[in-house]
Design a protein around this motif. Structure first.
Motif, short mmCIF file in Angstrom:
data_model
loop_
_atom_site.label_atom_id
_atom_site.label_comp_id
_atom_site.label_asym_id
_atom_site.label_seq_id
_atom_site.Cartn_x
_atom_site.Cartn_y
_atom_site.Cartn_z
N MET A 47 0.82 -1.23 0.00
CA MET A 47 0.00 0.00 0.00
C MET A 47 0.84 1.27 0.00
O MET A 47 0.44 2.31 0.51
CB MET A 47 -1.04 -0.02 1.12
N GLY A 51 -5.67 2.46 -3.86
CA GLY A 51 -6.77 3.11 -4.57
C GLY A 51 -6.94 2.45 -5.92
O GLY A 51 -5.96 2.34 -6.67
N ILE A 55 -3.87 1.86 -8.55
CA ILE A 55 -3.31 0.50 -8.63
C ILE A 55 -3.26 0.05 -10.09
O ILE A 55 -2.28 -0.53 -10.55
CB ILE A 55 -4.14 -0.47 -7.77
N ASN A 162 -10.25 7.07 1.16
CA ASN A 162 -9.71 8.12 0.28
C ASN A 162 -9.95 7.69 -1.16
O ASN A 162 -9.41 6.68 -1.61
CB ASN A 162 -8.20 8.32 0.51
N ALA A 163 -10.81 8.46 -1.81
CA ALA A 163 -11.04 8.27 -3.25
C ALA A 163 -10.64 9.58 -3.92
O ALA A 163 -11.42 10.19 -4.66
CB ALA A 163 -12.50 7.93 -3.52
N ALA A 167 -5.73 8.25 -4.83
CA ALA A 167 -6.26 6.93 -5.21
C ALA A 167 -6.33 6.76 -6.72
O ALA A 167 -6.81 5.74 -7.21
CB ALA A 167 -7.66 6.74 -4.60
N THR A 168 -5.85 7.77 -7.42
CA THR A 168 -5.97 7.78 -8.88
C THR A 168 -4.69 8.39 -9.48
O THR A 168 -3.74 8.66 -8.76
CB THR A 168 -7.18 8.65 -9.31
N GLN A 200 -6.99 5.94 5.86
CA GLN A 200 -6.92 6.67 4.59
C GLN A 200 -7.65 8.02 4.70
O GLN A 200 -7.25 9.01 4.08
CB GLN A 200 -7.54 5.87 3.45
N PHE A 318 -12.42 -4.68 2.73
CA PHE A 318 -13.53 -4.14 1.95
C PHE A 318 -14.84 -4.76 2.41
O PHE A 318 -14.84 -5.79 3.09
CB PHE A 318 -13.32 -4.44 0.44
C1 LIG Z 1 -11.01 5.58 -6.13
S1 LIG Z 1 -10.82 3.98 -5.58
C2 LIG Z 1 -10.40 4.27 -3.91
C3 LIG Z 1 -10.80 3.12 -3.07
O1 LIG Z 1 -9.66 2.31 -2.77
C4 LIG Z 1 -9.54 2.26 -1.37
O2 LIG Z 1 -9.03 1.06 -0.90
P1 LIG Z 1 -7.44 0.95 -0.56
O3 LIG Z 1 -7.06 2.23 0.11
O4 LIG Z 1 -7.38 -0.27 0.35
O5 LIG Z 1 -6.76 0.72 -1.88
C5 LIG Z 1 -10.93 2.49 -0.88
O6 LIG Z 1 -11.73 1.35 -1.05
C6 LIG Z 1 -11.35 3.61 -1.78
O7 LIG Z 1 -12.69 3.88 -1.84
#
Ligand SMILES: CSC[C@H]1O[C@H](OP(=O)(O)O)[C@H](O)[C@@H]1O
Length: 355
Positions: A47, A51, A55, A162-163, A167-168, A200, A318
């Motif tokens: 990590m 996001g 990813i 975090n979106a 995350a992008t 996050q 999730f």
């Molecule tokens: C815009 S997708 C972001 C999404 O990913 C996050 O998960 P992680 O931090 O474990 O990769 C989370 O579910 C966010 O909503």
């Protein structure tokens, strides 16, 4: 910061992909350089980069960099080692479908050009990774425009995890909607769930909003119901890691609880969802693989542990929100309302718009 003045989650330095080490934010903003499929896979699993869209972009560069490395170092084992690269990246994290979407797109590009000299093929794959990154930012901006129409001036909007730009490849999905709403002149304020256990929200969403002077209030995950019951939240906007054909939404653990509370208080629950995050191969959310992460993440945070040794720990990263609780999906091709979702028409929408 990139040209838009937003944080640059991933950047190409001419020979490697550099990515912000999100484990260190907000205390330190440092970049980690990756130059192979395995180093990118390790960064995804740890990590460093996280996001769903980020990813996917990282994995695309992992494949491209593997092709560059193999074409120069061991051309005779190119195909064998490239397939190993796909395998190690596919095994890095299971839930975000963008990872697999990006790998499939890179594999398609490879097969379309398999007869070319390896150096040319590597260049084509690198350009594909650049294109995926640039497209992601454009998609997020389109999604932001659609989503901003759903928010009113003065809205207090809750988000989970975090979106954002982090995350992008930039602008963000849920936070991209907030940015677009602010750009359109709407004075919204953000409520950020801290989002245990990886924080996050507290570390990344709060940081992004503070950096850009978008009003943000940090709350713990157990406060959202109270604020909703007092009429202090006008809307919820979250991101997603995978949406099934019936509109069931996988997102960060705790999202389902927020959705149930929003329904109870008649608060719209929106999901910012690029088309690349919709997995038509899964009929319902029951088929979405849910990552179980290390117990260490729940015992405490970094070097501060508060749980007793020997305690049993669960750490699903999730959960799945059923489509009936989703007011609308906000995509780069438009808004998919709840009736479309519950009538089973998401498939038609995706097939109509997916290039
Ligand atoms: C815009 S997708 C972001 C999404 O990913 C996050 O998960 P992680 O931090 O474990 O990769 C989370 O579910 C966010 O909503």
């Amino acid at each position: 910061m990139n040209r838009d003045g937003h944080v640059e989650t991933l950047r190409w330095n001419g020979r490697e992909i550099e990515m912000i080490d999100q484990r260190l934010l907000p205390a330190r903003k440092e970049y980690v350089a990756c130059n192979s499929a395995r180093s990118v896979a390790d960064a995804i699993r740890a990590m460093v980069v996280r996001g769903a869209p980020a990813i996917g972009v990282a994995a695309a560069y992992g494949i491209a960099l593997e092709a560059v490395r193999l074409s120069e170092e061991i051309p005779s084992r190119f195909t064998e080692k490239m397939n190993d690269g796909f395998t190690v990246l596919a095994a890095s994290r299971p839930t975000a479908v963008n990872l697999f979407w990006a790998l499939d797109r890179m594999k398609k590009r490879w097969s379309e050009n398999s007869g070319r000299p390896l150096a040319d093929l590597a260049s084509i794959l690198l350009q594909e990774a650049h294109d995926i990154r640039a497209e992601d930012i454009r998609i997020n901006r389109k999604m932001g425009q659609y989503g901003a129409t759903l928010l009113k001036d003065g809205d207090r909007v809750l988000t989970h995890c975090n979106a954002g730009a982090l995350a992008t490849a930039g602008h963000g999905t849920a936070l991209g909607i907030f940015r677009s709403a602010v750009e359109s002149g709407k004075r919204i304020s953000v409520y950020a769930d801290e989002t245990r256990p990886f924080l996050q929200g507290a570390r990344l969403t709060a940081w992004e909003m503070v950096q850009e002077n978008i009003p943000v209030t940090l709350i713990t995950d157990n406060m959202s119901g109270y604020l909703m019951s007092r009429g202090e939240i006008d809307a919820v906007v979250v991101g997603t890691d995978r949406v099934a054909a019936n509109g069931d939404v996988a997102n960060k653990i705790g999202t389902y609880m927020v959705a149930v509370l929003a329904k109870r208080h008649n608060i719209p629950f929106y999901v910012a969802c690029p088309l690349s995050t919709i997995d038509l191969s899964l009929a319902t959310g029951n088929g979405i693989p849910i990552e179980e992460r290390p117990a260490e993440e729940v015992k405490g945070f970094r070097n501060c542990h508060w749980a007793p040794e020997g305690v049993a720990i669960r750490n699903p990263a999730f959960d799945v929100t059923p489509a009936e609780l989703v007011t609308a999906l906000i995509t780069e091709k438009g808004i998919v309302d709840n009736k479309t979702l519950t009538d089973g028409d998401l498939v038609g929408f995706v097939k109509k718009h997916r290039s």
